[in-house]
Enzyme design. Sequence first.
Site, PDB file in Angstrom:
ATOM      1  N   CYS A  17       0.837  -1.205   0.000  1.00 32.83           N
ATOM      2  CA  CYS A  17       0.000   0.000   0.000  1.00 32.83           C
ATOM      3  C   CYS A  17       0.871   1.254   0.000  1.00 32.83           C
ATOM      4  CB  CYS A  17      -0.920   0.003   1.217  1.00 32.83           C
ATOM      5  SG  CYS A  17      -2.077  -1.390   1.208  1.00 32.83           S
ATOM      6  N   ASP A  18       0.350   2.299  -0.610  1.00 34.08           N
ATOM      7  CA  ASP A  18       1.069   3.563  -0.653  1.00 34.08           C
ATOM      8  C   ASP A  18       0.645   4.459   0.506  1.00 34.08           C
ATOM      9  OD1 ASP A  18      -1.408   4.643  -1.388  1.00 34.08           O
ATOM     10  OD2 ASP A  18      -0.900   4.747  -3.515  1.00 34.08           O
TER      11      ASP A  18
END
Length: 134
Positions: A17-18
């Site tokens: 995930c960013d």
Amino acid sequence: MEHIPFSLEMSVRDYECDMQGVVNNAVYQNYLEHARHEYLKSIGIDFAALAAQGINLVVTRVEIDYRFSLTSGDRFTVEVRPERISKVRMGFRQAIRRIPDGREVISALVTGTALNPKGRPQLPKELDEVLGKL
């Protein structure tokens, strides 16, 4: 997608995930590739064995439509449906769907070919036979 001959279940890992808390767009290509490799193994085509023979399966084009984002811990399936595009090109229609609601996250068409030991496009016999049955 129409008839799906192969589906692989996976889960989102935190590190995929960013900063926005969603799966980074490039990670989806990893999911797609892993599912294609597992699909090939499921029909008796060994990606590594082909490479050892000097036959390399390569991606030549990727088209992805992003529809919805996955987040950490989400479970999902990656669907794979092969198709013949030309004498030396194959395509994989793929979709990622969130579990349990089946919501489509992405749809993709991944196009590729195989390069023989001389570096020329040529599908190996076993893959050509599979695509010939479609």
